[in-house]
Design a protein around this motif. Structure first.
Motif, PDB file in Angstrom:
ATOM      1  N   ASN A 131       0.841  -1.199   0.000  1.00 58.10           N
ATOM      2  CA  ASN A 131       0.000   0.000   0.000  1.00 58.10           C
ATOM      3  C   ASN A 131       0.876   1.248   0.000  1.00 58.10           C
ATOM      4  O   ASN A 131       0.861   2.053   0.937  1.00 58.10           O
ATOM      5  CB  ASN A 131      -0.932  -0.001   1.216  1.00 58.10           C
ATOM      6  CG  ASN A 131      -1.931   1.165   1.184  1.00 58.10           C
ATOM      7  OD1 ASN A 131      -2.239   1.717   0.132  1.00 58.10           O
ATOM      8  ND2 ASN A 131      -2.421   1.538   2.349  1.00 58.10           N
ATOM      9  N   GLY A 139       2.579   4.827  -0.470  1.00 57.75           N
ATOM     10  CA  GLY A 139       1.982   6.139  -0.299  1.00 57.75           C
ATOM     11  C   GLY A 139       3.029   7.191  -0.033  1.00 57.75           C
ATOM     12  O   GLY A 139       4.181   6.891   0.288  1.00 57.75           O
ATOM     13  N   GLU A 183      -2.290   7.387  -0.788  1.00 55.69           N
ATOM     14  CA  GLU A 183      -1.941   5.976  -0.757  1.00 55.69           C
ATOM     15  C   GLU A 183      -2.696   5.280  -1.873  1.00 55.69           C
ATOM     16  O   GLU A 183      -3.770   5.730  -2.297  1.00 55.69           O
ATOM     17  CB  GLU A 183      -2.317   5.343   0.589  1.00 55.69           C
ATOM     18  CG  GLU A 183      -1.481   5.829   1.761  1.00 55.69           C
ATOM     19  CD  GLU A 183      -1.825   5.105   3.045  1.00 55.69           C
ATOM     20  OE1 GLU A 183      -2.979   4.653   3.180  1.00 55.69           O
ATOM     21  OE2 GLU A 183      -0.945   4.975   3.908  1.00 55.69           O
ATOM     22  N   PHE A 193      -1.653   0.479   6.714  1.00 55.58           N
ATOM     23  CA  PHE A 193      -0.456   1.294   6.609  1.00 55.58           C
ATOM     24  C   PHE A 193       0.727   0.423   6.207  1.00 55.58           C
ATOM     25  O   PHE A 193       1.207  -0.399   6.987  1.00 55.58           O
ATOM     26  CB  PHE A 193      -0.167   2.017   7.925  1.00 55.58           C
ATOM     27  CG  PHE A 193       1.089   2.842   7.890  1.00 55.58           C
ATOM     28  CD1 PHE A 193       1.158   3.975   7.099  1.00 55.58           C
ATOM     29  CD2 PHE A 193       2.203   2.469   8.615  1.00 55.58           C
ATOM     30  CE1 PHE A 193       2.321   4.730   7.042  1.00 55.58           C
ATOM     31  CE2 PHE A 193       3.368   3.216   8.575  1.00 55.58           C
ATOM     32  CZ  PHE A 193       3.424   4.350   7.781  1.00 55.58           C
ATOM     33  N   ARG A 194       1.189   0.566   4.969  1.00 55.98           N
ATOM     34  CA  ARG A 194       2.307  -0.160   4.378  1.00 55.98           C
ATOM     35  C   ARG A 194       2.157  -1.666   4.531  1.00 55.98           C
ATOM     36  O   ARG A 194       3.114  -2.391   4.783  1.00 55.98           O
ATOM     37  CB  ARG A 194       3.646   0.297   4.984  1.00 55.98           C
ATOM     38  CG  ARG A 194       3.906   1.787   4.846  1.00 55.98           C
ATOM     39  CD  ARG A 194       4.021   2.222   3.394  1.00 55.98           C
ATOM     40  NE  ARG A 194       4.079   3.671   3.318  1.00 55.98           N
ATOM     41  CZ  ARG A 194       3.023   4.452   3.115  1.00 55.98           C
ATOM     42  NH1 ARG A 194       1.821   3.918   2.947  1.00 55.98           N
ATOM     43  NH2 ARG A 194       3.150   5.756   3.053  1.00 55.98           N
TER      44      ARG A 194
END
Length: 378
Positions: free
Chosen positions: A128, A130, A135, A165-166
């Motif tokens: 993901n 960003g 993102e 998140f990531r």
């Protein structure tokens, strides 16, 4: 399925480390990629796919398995789901920044703030990707992938990828295996067609990074140019002449911690709530109100904290190196561990462990690596 002579992974990764694999195959079409993966999986040998090599930290020993080079490319334009939008189906091996440049040229908004991120399109949903408040989860519609367990190709909606998140269900985090072992073949994004005119920027994080007022209008091209300049100043745009860019980008993830833990960190440490913090509203029907209010519901929120700030304030400045080491922190950005010239993976790993230990000793937090680690441990 073209097989190519094996070369060291140090020649295929931006961190410039890694031994020679036993075998390398190169897939230039989706059909070749599917065939290669099915053959490798049928043989049961160790494997991994490699795109741009920008999110990989490979060890010094030879890799006893097959590396599948993803070299597919191409963009197909499709109708959007609503007026003013368009969908792009992009092959997994397509260069990410080349895609961003193409969308800006076409006047398509949605990924312009992610200019300059190295790597391929197929890798973008896996963690993901960003930058500056954008993102890929915000524009991703679906991916076409092939599952290792079945060898079957399917189209999977973005909502089923567990994008956070990531992370995603496809991400191999350090010390764990992915929830779903699969390889992306193509990615479909939905973007807004706005042309080359100027308009105000909605995202506060992007405005702050670019020094824009809330009502200041700029074009997609202006955003791309300034994001690239900002990233270049941090050594985060690949440059063969600049050792500060011989890295895997941000080596450590910004930490996600509880609100309670975040309060133990110094006030100066940058912190960002992972979700909007709203005042709770209690609605009690008048007929049911007995004059006593129920106790408030305590919600526990997660907070993202700056790994770069933690590293710097643990006493490790830009350009830091251990004695006699050819690995060092970037002279422009402490979050990047860089190869200053022929550094081994062992030297990079030694520096990473030292950074982890200093931050943990100072703040009680163990930073986690962001790249995929192959044949190497921290």
């Amino acid at each position: 399925m073209p097989e190519v002579p094996p070369i060291p992974l140090s020649q295929l990764t931006t961190l410039r480390t890694g031994g020679t694999p036993a075998r390398i195959v190169e897939a230039r079409t989706a059909a070749e990629l599917v065939a290669a993966l099915r053959e490798v999986w049928a043989e049961g040998e160790p494997w991994f796919v490699l795109g741009g090599g920008s999110n990989l930290f490979a060890g010094d020993e030879p890799f006893e398995g097959t590396v599948v080079l993803v070299r597919t490319a191409g963009i197909e334009e499709l109708p959007g789901s609503r007026p003013g939008t368009v969908r792009l189906r992009v092959q997994a091996g397509h260069d990410w920044d080349a895609l961003v440049a193409e969308t800006v040229e076409r006047g398509l908004a949605g990924i312009e703030a992610m200019s300059g991120i190295p790597g391929t399109v197929g890798a973008a949903p896996v963690q993901n990707v960003g930058a500056y408040g954008q993102e890929i989860v915000q524009t991703l519609v679906e991916v076409e992938l092939i599952d290792e367990s079945t060898g079957e190709v399917s189209v999977v909606p973005a909502v089923e990828l567990g994008l956070g998140f990531r992370t995603s269900v496809l991400k191999q985090h350090y010390g764990s295996i992915p929830d779903r072992s699969a390889v992306i073949l193509s990615v479909t994004l939905e973007l807004e067609r706005i042309g080359d005119g100027a308009r105000p920027i909605v995202g506060e994080q992007l405005r702050g990074a670019l020094g824009l007022d809330a009502d200041e209008a700029v074009s997609l091209r202006w955003i791309r140019d300034h994001v690239l300049a900002t990233r270049a100043r941090k050594g985060m745009v690949l440059d063969a002449q600049d050792p500060d860019t011989w890295s895997a980008g941000s080596f450590f993830q910004n930490a996600i911690v509880s609100e309670a833990f975040a309060r133990t960190l110094p006030d100066a440490c940058p912190k960002w709530p992972m979700a909007p913090v709203l005042d709770p509203v209690t609605v009690i029907p008048l007929a049911a109100f007995d004059g006593i209010l129920p106790p408030p519901v305590v919600e526990r929120h997660e907070v993202k904290v700056s790994a770069a700030w933690l590293i710097e304030n643990a006493g490790l400045r830009r350009g830091f190196r251990l004695p006699r080491s050819r690995a060092g922190l970037s002279t422009k950005h402490t979050l990047a561990l860089t190869n200053r010239g022929e550094a081994t993976a062992a030297e990079i790993a030694e520096l990473a462990r030292f950074v982890q230990s200093r931050v943990h000793a100072e703040f009680g937090l163990l930073l986690q690596p962001e790249p995929v680690l192959v044949n190497v441990e921290l």
